[in-house]
Design a protein around this motif. Structure first.
Motif, mmCIF file in Angstrom:
data_model
loop_
_atom_site.group_PDB
_atom_site.id
_atom_site.type_symbol
_atom_site.label_atom_id
_atom_site.label_comp_id
_atom_site.label_asym_id
_atom_site.label_seq_id
_atom_site.Cartn_x
_atom_site.Cartn_y
_atom_site.Cartn_z
ATOM 1 N N LEU A 79 -4.078 -4.185 -6.223
ATOM 2 C CA LEU A 79 -3.991 -5.569 -5.360
ATOM 3 C C LEU A 79 -2.933 -4.703 -4.330
ATOM 4 C CD1 LEU A 79 -3.488 -8.811 -6.450
ATOM 5 C CD2 LEU A 79 -5.786 -7.967 -6.031
ATOM 6 N N THR A 80 -2.583 -3.859 -4.123
ATOM 7 C CA THR A 80 -1.534 -3.456 -3.611
ATOM 8 C C THR A 80 -0.500 -2.068 -4.138
ATOM 9 O OG1 THR A 80 0.242 -3.799 -1.630
ATOM 10 C CG2 THR A 80 0.814 -5.195 -3.804
ATOM 11 N N TRP A 81 0.091 -1.568 -4.147
ATOM 12 C CA TRP A 81 1.256 -0.416 -4.968
ATOM 13 C C TRP A 81 2.089 -0.291 -4.074
ATOM 14 C CZ3 TRP A 81 -3.070 1.198 -2.645
ATOM 15 C CH2 TRP A 81 -3.001 1.908 -1.531
ATOM 16 N N SER A 82 3.244 0.387 -4.727
ATOM 17 C CA SER A 82 4.422 1.176 -3.930
ATOM 18 C C SER A 82 4.477 2.332 -4.402
ATOM 19 C CB SER A 82 5.300 0.248 -3.935
ATOM 20 O OG SER A 82 5.634 -0.050 -5.527
ATOM 21 N N GLY A 83 4.974 3.303 -4.302
ATOM 22 C CA GLY A 83 5.445 4.787 -5.433
ATOM 23 C C GLY A 83 3.866 5.872 -3.989
ATOM 24 N N PRO A 84 4.261 6.848 -4.648
ATOM 25 C CA PRO A 84 4.422 7.860 -5.769
ATOM 26 C C PRO A 84 5.858 7.930 -5.693
ATOM 27 C CG PRO A 84 3.612 8.882 -4.147
ATOM 28 C CD PRO A 84 3.468 8.213 -3.689
ATOM 29 N N TRP A 85 6.670 7.282 -6.658
ATOM 30 C CA TRP A 85 8.438 8.534 -6.253
ATOM 31 C C TRP A 85 8.401 9.287 -7.935
ATOM 32 C CZ3 TRP A 85 9.024 2.043 -7.698
ATOM 33 C CH2 TRP A 85 9.027 1.742 -6.355
ATOM 34 N N ARG A 120 1.013 -1.013 0.307
ATOM 35 C CA ARG A 120 -0.289 -0.370 0.319
ATOM 36 C C ARG A 120 0.805 0.891 -0.002
ATOM 37 N NH1 ARG A 120 -5.040 -0.870 0.024
ATOM 38 N NH2 ARG A 120 -5.406 0.994 1.118
ATOM 39 N N GLY A 121 1.442 1.655 -1.000
ATOM 40 C CA GLY A 121 2.319 2.723 -1.077
ATOM 41 C C GLY A 121 3.945 2.591 -0.641
ATOM 42 N N HIS A 122 4.333 1.556 -0.099
ATOM 43 C CA HIS A 122 5.097 1.118 0.793
ATOM 44 C C HIS A 122 6.311 0.375 -0.071
ATOM 45 C CE1 HIS A 122 5.058 4.348 3.731
ATOM 46 N NE2 HIS A 122 3.675 3.385 4.394
ATOM 47 N N GLY A 123 7.919 0.346 0.154
ATOM 48 C CA GLY A 123 8.391 -1.145 -0.640
ATOM 49 C C GLY A 123 8.449 -0.887 -1.923
#
Lengths: 220, 484
Positions: free
Chosen positions: B436-442, A168-171
């Motif tokens: 399902l899930t995400w990473s960021g924002p960068w 959820r945004g991390h990793g």
């Protein structure tokens, strides 16, 4: 007691080793035995296709036939392909594609080829026959549906994919687990399911052989 | 020394009919390797496709080439030439190369040698052509273009007037002609680096030939164990056994040399018969021998020896293959690199270039950058890569590995549904996939001094896979890569 425990442990180790050896064979392409990788984009089959060229790239040039012009050389290098021995051929024309791929099969030891929509079944069968005659390693990735029967010695179909890392945004994306269904002569005529772990930095590796499905009619 | 129409001399060729001898299929076409004079009169030429030749001479007797039989008939001629100058190299039945550097001093000049060789061959009733020049390529074409004999004193000038078709590489020739390069002289006039850049190693080799810089025999120190040998306790008489031995020994030799990173251009076949006589013959090839090509030549040679009057009743007790000349190319290779595969691959890729165009046959090198599409520099196969961003420089904020396996050159729009800055659904073709899930924002600021806006990067995971996407300041999402 101790002896029994050791024997039990050895038996489990032996079984695990046998499973690894068997499933490991399913992720390599043998000379003259074309492999089909089928499944939608996003499941990790392009990386798997690159990985199948890795060993051959250490002794001779290998080629990726790129229909969409999207293949990433950097992803191929990450699987271990030797950078200066990887050549990409872009060809989206289904009329020209069989000629181009056949010419590659004539002179290249290992080819990973996306198959565009519209290539005739007869051309694919001729191509597979040529690969068998030339004893070269051919991996085919149809961009729509599946290849006709009689083409691939081994068919690997992507059944599902799961990622570890993001939260959820991390990793970030770290490890992918891909479930494949193997069928055809290369899978001894049985449908087998295997799980493949891909950590990105090194070669794709088999985690386990999950189950052996009921015997079906062989493909290829 | 070239014997034109040597294949026609076979015993089963009718002397009173039109005859065409056809070689083994090569690149999908069978071609004429010899024809009777009336066939030439009808318009047939050497190298013409079988179907075309049969169209010109519909009543001709068509024979398949039998190289084993031709070698058997040709062997006495090689023996005859060897009596005058040793180390005659057989390229194929009817074509031999004779190194004359030492013999010129011994016999007192080039004319004397040519006269001597010509006299011997004429006395034996052999129709022949002799060409003398610097290097095998020029000598071959001197013989091909000679009436009977031709001594070339100025090899570069001789080569300059030859047609580019003499290079024998159809795809390359077609491209040269299209560019207006019709003779080797005009090819030699072009800058070598430009040729190397446009045509790769094959073009470079052609340019060297056009300059008269033929591959020089450059003997390299060969350890004695490189030669392979089979000794037979029971003498071998059967042709099947001989074929098997030839194949086995050729495979052993090629495998041994491959392990040393070398490839043979010249092989000496040595045979000892039951009478104790040791016979040897040198075979050479324009390209390094492959296992199959070498096995064929050894087999032809053994057939020639055993089926001739001198060897038929004796059998073979020892067979040895000695690589007396290894390629220069082999030196540049690292251990375990397959030289033959490299050459075959280069030919195949050059052919592909003519089919799809040079812009569709590409290689890449790593370069610096933050996005996956920036981290590789593409270049045409055979050309030098230009790296615009140093790969060793720090690239803070670069997209972390693994790299997406599919990276679109022009990122297409991606429909993503957002809920207070978090991705909820992604449209993949006709259906919406839940995230399902995400990473960021960068955040990536871009070249703001050039007017580029900043973008945010996300790794979005769905049940159908993971995607790398960018969201610009106006909220539009683009697909930057598929983790396939």
């Amino acid at each position: 007691m101790v002896a029994e425990a050791i024997r039990g442990s050895m038996d489990r180790w032996d079984l695990s080793t046998r499973v690894q050896e068997r499933t490991g064979d399913l992720l390599s392409v043998q000379p003259g035995r074309p492999v089909e990788l089928s499944g939608p984009p996003g499941y990790g089959l392009t990386r798997l296709g690159f990985r199948m060229l890795t060993a051959e790239s250490h002794i001779a040039p290998v080629v990726g036939v790129d229909v969409r012009g999207w293949m990433s050389p950097k992803a191929a290098w990450e699987t271990g392909i030797v950078q200066e021995r990887l050549v990409f051929v872009r060809c989206a024309d289904p009329q020209l594609w069989p000629r181009v791929t056949a010419a590659l099969v004539e002179g290249i030891r290992a080819v990973y080829a996306e198959v565009p929509v519209g290539v005739r079944d007869a051309d694919l069968r001729r191509l597979a026959a040529l690969a068998r005659a030339r004893q070269m390693r051919l991996v085919l990735r149809p961009l729509a549906d599946q290849l006709p029967s009689g083409v691939a010695h081994l068919r690997l179909r992507a059944m599902g994919v799961a990622w570890e890392g993001p939260d959820r945004g991390h990793g970030r994306l770290e490890t992918r687990k891909l479930v494949l269904e193997a069928s055809g002569k290369g899978a001894s005529g049985m449908v087998q399911r295997i799980e493949v772990e891909d950590a990105g930095e090194d070669a794709v590796r088999v985690v386990s052989g999950l189950a052996v499905g009921p015997s079906r009619r062989a493909v290829g | 020394m070239w014997c034109p129409d040597w294949p026609l001399g076979r015993p089963d060729a009718p002397s009173d009919e039109t005859v065409l001898v056809i070689g083994a299929p090569e690149r999908g076409a069978s071609r004429v390797v010899a024809a009777s004079p009336d066939a030439y009169g009808a318009g047939v030429s050497l190298g013409m496709a079988r179907r075309e030749a049969e169209g010109l001479c519909p009543g001709a007797t068509v024979l398949d080439r039998d190289l084993g039989e031709e070698t058997r008939r040709f062997d006495p001629i090689v023996e005859l030439l060897s009596e005058i100058i040793p180390r005659v190299e057989v390229s194929e039945p009817g074509l031999v190369f004779i190194p004359v550097a030492g013999a010129i001093r011994y016999y007192g000049g080039e004319e004397a040698i040519v006269e001597l060789l010509g006299g011997k061959l004429a006395a034996a009733g052999i129709s022949h052509r002799l060409g003398l020049a610097d290097g095998p390529f020029a000598a071959f074409w001197a013989a091909r273009t000679a009436g009977e004999t031709q001594i070339v004193t100025d090899t570069p000038a001789f080569l300059a007037q030859l047609d580019v078709a003499t290079l024998g590489h159809d795809d390359l020739i077609a491209t040269f002609r299209w560019l207006g390069v019709d003779t080797l002289g005009s090819l030699a006039g072009l800058p070598r680096d430009a040729i190397a850049s446009r045509f790769g190693p094959i073009g470079l080799q052609a340019h060297r030939l056009a300059h008269g810089e033929d591959r020089m025999i450059d003997p390299r120190e060969i350890p004695p164990e490189a030669a392979v040998e089979s000794t037979f306790e029971d003498p071998v008489y059967s042709t099947d056994q001989l074929a098997f031995s030839a194949k086995q020994l050729a495979a052993r030799l090629i495998a041994d040399l491959r392990a040393r990173g070398a490839a043979p251009y010249r092989i000496t076949v040595i045979m000892e018969g039951t009478d104790g006589v040791v016979r040897e013959r040198v075979w050479r090839s324009a390209d390094p021998f492959t296992e199959a090509a070498l096995a064929d030549r050894v087999w032809w040679q053994l057939r020639a020896w055993t089926e001739s009057d001198r060897g038929s009743q004796r059998g073979i007790v020892r067979l040895k293959l000695d690589p007396s000349d290894l390629s220069d190319d082999g030196r540049q290779l690292s251990f375990f690199v397959d030289e033959t595969s490299r050459i075959e691959a280069e030919r195949a890729i050059a052919r592909i270039q003519t089919l799809v165009g040079p812009d569709a046959v590409l290689q890449a090198v790593p370069q610096g950058g933050r996005m996956p599409s920036e981290q590789v520099a593409w270049h045409r196969w055979g050309e030098e890569a230009t790296v615009s961003r140093p790969v060793g420089a720090p690239w803070p904020g670069a997209t972390p590995s693994p790299t997406p396996a599919l990276v679109p050159p022009e990122p297409p729009r991606l429909e993503v549904e957002w809920d207070e800055g978090t991705p909820v659904r992604v449209r993949l073709r006709a259906r919406w996939e839940p995230v399902l899930t995400w990473s960021g924002p960068w955040r990536m600021t871009g070249n703001w001094w050039k007017g580029e806006g900043s973008v945010d990067r996300y790794q979005i995971v769905t049940s159908a896979g993971a995607f790398l996407c960018t969201v610009d300041a106006s909220g539009i999402t683009h697909l930057a890569g598929v983790y396939d």
